[in-house]
Write a protein that holds these residues in place. Sequence first.
Motif, PDB file in Angstrom:
ATOM      1  N   ASN A 243       0.787  -1.148  -0.238  1.00 16.16           N
ATOM      2  CA  ASN A 243      -0.169  -0.101   0.362  1.00 16.16           C
ATOM      3  C   ASN A 243       0.718   1.563  -0.164  1.00 16.16           C
ATOM      4  O   ASN A 243       1.341   1.798   0.952  1.00 16.16           O
ATOM      5  CB  ASN A 243      -1.002   0.358   1.348  1.00 16.16           C
ATOM      6  CG  ASN A 243      -2.049  -1.248   1.619  1.00 16.16           C
ATOM      7  OD1 ASN A 243      -3.006  -0.988   0.516  1.00 16.16           O
ATOM      8  ND2 ASN A 243      -1.418  -1.875   2.028  1.00 16.16           N
TER       9      ASN A 243
ATOM     10  N   LYS B 226       2.173   4.558  -0.236  1.00 15.08           N
ATOM     11  CA  LYS B 226       1.307   6.051  -0.019  1.00 15.08           C
ATOM     12  C   LYS B 226       2.480   7.204  -1.216  1.00 15.08           C
ATOM     13  O   LYS B 226       3.726   6.862  -2.069  1.00 15.08           O
ATOM     14  CB  LYS B 226       2.061   7.190   1.314  1.00 15.08           C
ATOM     15  CG  LYS B 226       1.756   6.193   2.588  1.00 15.08           C
ATOM     16  CD  LYS B 226       2.456   7.104   4.177  1.00 15.08           C
ATOM     17  CE  LYS B 226       1.504   6.059   4.673  1.00 15.08           C
ATOM     18  NZ  LYS B 226       2.255   6.440   6.089  1.00 15.08           N
ATOM     19  N   SER B 227       1.741   8.487  -1.751  1.00 16.92           N
ATOM     20  CA  SER B 227       1.988   9.473  -2.151  1.00 16.92           C
ATOM     21  C   SER B 227       1.303  10.614  -1.886  1.00 16.92           C
ATOM     22  O   SER B 227       0.514  10.232  -1.515  1.00 16.92           O
ATOM     23  CB  SER B 227       1.565   8.712  -3.780  1.00 16.92           C
ATOM     24  OG  SER B 227       0.131   8.481  -4.094  1.00 16.92           O
TER      25      SER B 227
ATOM     26  N   THR C 278      -6.693  -4.147   1.400  1.00 16.78           N
ATOM     27  CA  THR C 278      -5.513  -3.073   1.022  1.00 16.78           C
ATOM     28  C   THR C 278      -5.205  -3.506   2.906  1.00 16.78           C
ATOM     29  O   THR C 278      -3.904  -2.448   2.603  1.00 16.78           O
ATOM     30  CB  THR C 278      -6.772  -1.728   1.283  1.00 16.78           C
ATOM     31  OG1 THR C 278      -7.456  -2.005   2.163  1.00 16.78           O
ATOM     32  CG2 THR C 278      -7.415  -1.993  -0.360  1.00 16.78           C
ATOM     33  N   LYS C 279      -5.451  -3.757   3.423  1.00 13.70           N
ATOM     34  CA  LYS C 279      -4.868  -4.102   4.513  1.00 13.70           C
ATOM     35  C   LYS C 279      -5.169  -5.469   5.514  1.00 13.70           C
ATOM     36  O   LYS C 279      -6.216  -6.199   5.115  1.00 13.70           O
ATOM     37  CB  LYS C 279      -5.178  -2.856   6.294  1.00 13.70           C
ATOM     38  CG  LYS C 279      -5.063  -1.341   5.741  1.00 13.70           C
ATOM     39  CD  LYS C 279      -5.324  -0.623   6.511  1.00 13.70           C
ATOM     40  CE  LYS C 279      -5.079   1.004   6.529  1.00 13.70           C
ATOM     41  NZ  LYS C 279      -5.759   1.959   7.887  1.00 13.70           N
TER      42      LYS C 279
ATOM     43  N   GLU D 136      -4.136   4.331   9.636  1.00 11.38           N
ATOM     44  CA  GLU D 136      -3.405   5.177   8.652  1.00 11.38           C
ATOM     45  C   GLU D 136      -4.988   5.129   7.651  1.00 11.38           C
ATOM     46  O   GLU D 136      -5.042   4.566   6.785  1.00 11.38           O
ATOM     47  CB  GLU D 136      -2.254   4.210   8.543  1.00 11.38           C
ATOM     48  CG  GLU D 136      -1.625   4.669   7.939  1.00 11.38           C
ATOM     49  CD  GLU D 136      -0.340   3.947   6.538  1.00 11.38           C
ATOM     50  OE1 GLU D 136       0.646   3.925   6.379  1.00 11.38           O
ATOM     51  OE2 GLU D 136      -0.843   2.517   7.502  1.00 11.38           O
TER      52      GLU D 136
ATOM     53  N   GLN E  47      -4.626   6.114   3.490  1.00 13.58           N
ATOM     54  CA  GLN E  47      -3.728   5.657   2.600  1.00 13.58           C
ATOM     55  C   GLN E  47      -3.952   4.941   1.339  1.00 13.58           C
ATOM     56  O   GLN E  47      -5.501   4.977   1.410  1.00 13.58           O
ATOM     57  CB  GLN E  47      -2.319   3.584   3.216  1.00 13.58           C
ATOM     58  CG  GLN E  47      -3.836   2.583   3.005  1.00 13.58           C
ATOM     59  CD  GLN E  47      -3.192   1.409   3.745  1.00 13.58           C
ATOM     60  OE1 GLN E  47      -2.138   1.619   4.347  1.00 13.58           O
ATOM     61  NE2 GLN E  47      -3.962   0.252   3.284  1.00 13.58           N
ATOM     62  N   LYS E  48      -3.328   5.314   0.128  1.00 10.81           N
ATOM     63  CA  LYS E  48      -4.488   5.115  -1.223  1.00 10.81           C
ATOM     64  C   LYS E  48      -4.257   3.324  -1.391  1.00 10.81           C
ATOM     65  O   LYS E  48      -3.909   2.954  -0.938  1.00 10.81           O
ATOM     66  CB  LYS E  48      -3.060   5.776  -2.227  1.00 10.81           C
ATOM     67  CG  LYS E  48      -3.431   5.483  -3.222  1.00 10.81           C
ATOM     68  CD  LYS E  48      -2.438   6.246  -4.437  1.00 10.81           C
ATOM     69  CE  LYS E  48      -1.737   7.623  -4.328  1.00 10.81           C
ATOM     70  NZ  LYS E  48      -0.818   8.198  -5.227  1.00 10.81           N
TER      71      LYS E  48
ATOM     72  N   PHE F 195      -8.371   6.904  -1.642  1.00 13.86           N
ATOM     73  CA  PHE F 195      -8.002   6.857  -0.024  1.00 13.86           C
ATOM     74  C   PHE F 195      -8.732   6.280   1.028  1.00 13.86           C
ATOM     75  O   PHE F 195     -10.026   6.294   1.097  1.00 13.86           O
ATOM     76  CB  PHE F 195      -7.048   8.948   0.831  1.00 13.86           C
ATOM     77  CG  PHE F 195      -6.287   9.215  -0.307  1.00 13.86           C
ATOM     78  CD1 PHE F 195      -4.594   8.512  -0.184  1.00 13.86           C
ATOM     79  CD2 PHE F 195      -6.486   9.228  -1.573  1.00 13.86           C
ATOM     80  CE1 PHE F 195      -3.672   9.378  -1.177  1.00 13.86           C
ATOM     81  CE2 PHE F 195      -5.328   9.769  -2.505  1.00 13.86           C
ATOM     82  CZ  PHE F 195      -3.640   9.990  -2.648  1.00 13.86           C
TER      83      PHE F 195
ATOM     84  N   THR G 244      -9.272   3.836   5.158  1.00 16.02           N
ATOM     85  CA  THR G 244      -8.331   3.415   6.657  1.00 16.02           C
ATOM     86  C   THR G 244      -8.972   2.591   6.799  1.00 16.02           C
ATOM     87  O   THR G 244      -7.905   2.036   7.883  1.00 16.02           O
ATOM     88  CB  THR G 244      -8.473   4.856   7.855  1.00 16.02           C
ATOM     89  OG1 THR G 244     -10.337   4.926   7.588  1.00 16.02           O
ATOM     90  CG2 THR G 244      -8.390   5.947   7.800  1.00 16.02           C
TER      91      THR G 244
END
Length: 379
Positions: free
Chosen positions: A2, A4-5, A283-284, A290, A292-293, A309, A311
């Motif tokens: 995952n 980040k940007s 995605t998690k 957090e 995250q994208k 994005f 959580t």
Amino acid sequence: MNPKSQISSFFLSLFFVLPLMAQTKSTIIQEASSLSISGVEVGQWEGKKVFRYTLDNGTMQVELTNFGGIISRIIVPDKDGNLENVVLALEEIPDYFTKNGPYLGAAVGRYANRIGGASFKLQGETYHLTKNNGAHTLHGGAKGFGVKVWNPETYKKEDAVGVKMTYLSVDGEEGFPGNLETTLWMELTAANELKLRFESTTDKPTVVNLTNHSYFNLNGMTGDVRDHELQIFAEAITPTGPGQIPTGELQAVAGTPFDFQSSKNLGQQLDQVEVGFDHNFVTKTENSSELQKIAIVKHPASGRVMEVFSTAPGVQLYTSNHMRDFKGAEGKTYQPHWALCLEPEGWPDSPNKPNFPSTNLAPGDQYEHEIVYQFHVVH
């Protein structure tokens, strides 16, 4: 899995006004620099007032309503500055009262997605829910959050305008235990982000899983979404069995039609599946706060890009597989694959899957879920 940007920003500087559809004159409620919000009463449902709000940041606009926490329009420019709505919609807000079977733009809960057998056990007690998807419960039951009138309050910040909405789901509603108090913030920022935040508390152990159910079409409803490019930052899905209830396993996406780890043409991926996508992407693997994208959607012809994005630990990809001859706004008729949903949420049927990230909520704790849809263009 995952990465980040930084959230990129628009380089367009466009100022416009979206005509409001109701005949009642709209008034400016809040204004901060180029950020403004207007609202007008458009009807009543179950004795409560329903409003349409338009959030404007000088570049894009978002129309929403306190009926169902529904996002009814997202107006964004393409690479040439042409403004179009990019979510499936009904013509007028009152149409959503009785015609929104597909949950267009709705806040869904108490439990987004499916609960197998319309029941679950919590602390030794079995709870039986409303069956509205065969033998199962979908999106909170027959009358979930998407058909409730929320109590609205407009607000402004230095870099955003929005509406704060609250709803009390009483103990036993659709079979769920506990009085669940939920607050939903829906705001548009100066950086072209549509931010949603859910917070819930309960007075009795319960389960909760909330999301938004917008149907996105970045080509402005000029055709289906087979010409979109999609990337989902997920290495696995939760495969399903009968009734689309998860088996409890994880399945790696590499080498399968579900592999969107790199950007893929959606039409080519759809050709590899029988009906379309309606699957939870991991995605998690555990709950965390957090942000995250989780996904990027691109429409090459228009240059529109949407980054998502969240959580939450999962996101449901749904490609409007069963929408056929559906009468939408502006004289459009929606057909299968006319849009894609990216529904950030907990994993389906988690209350019945002890190995899944928990969706339990206890008294004294707070459920929180943040979603961000960020728009920009590429040339």
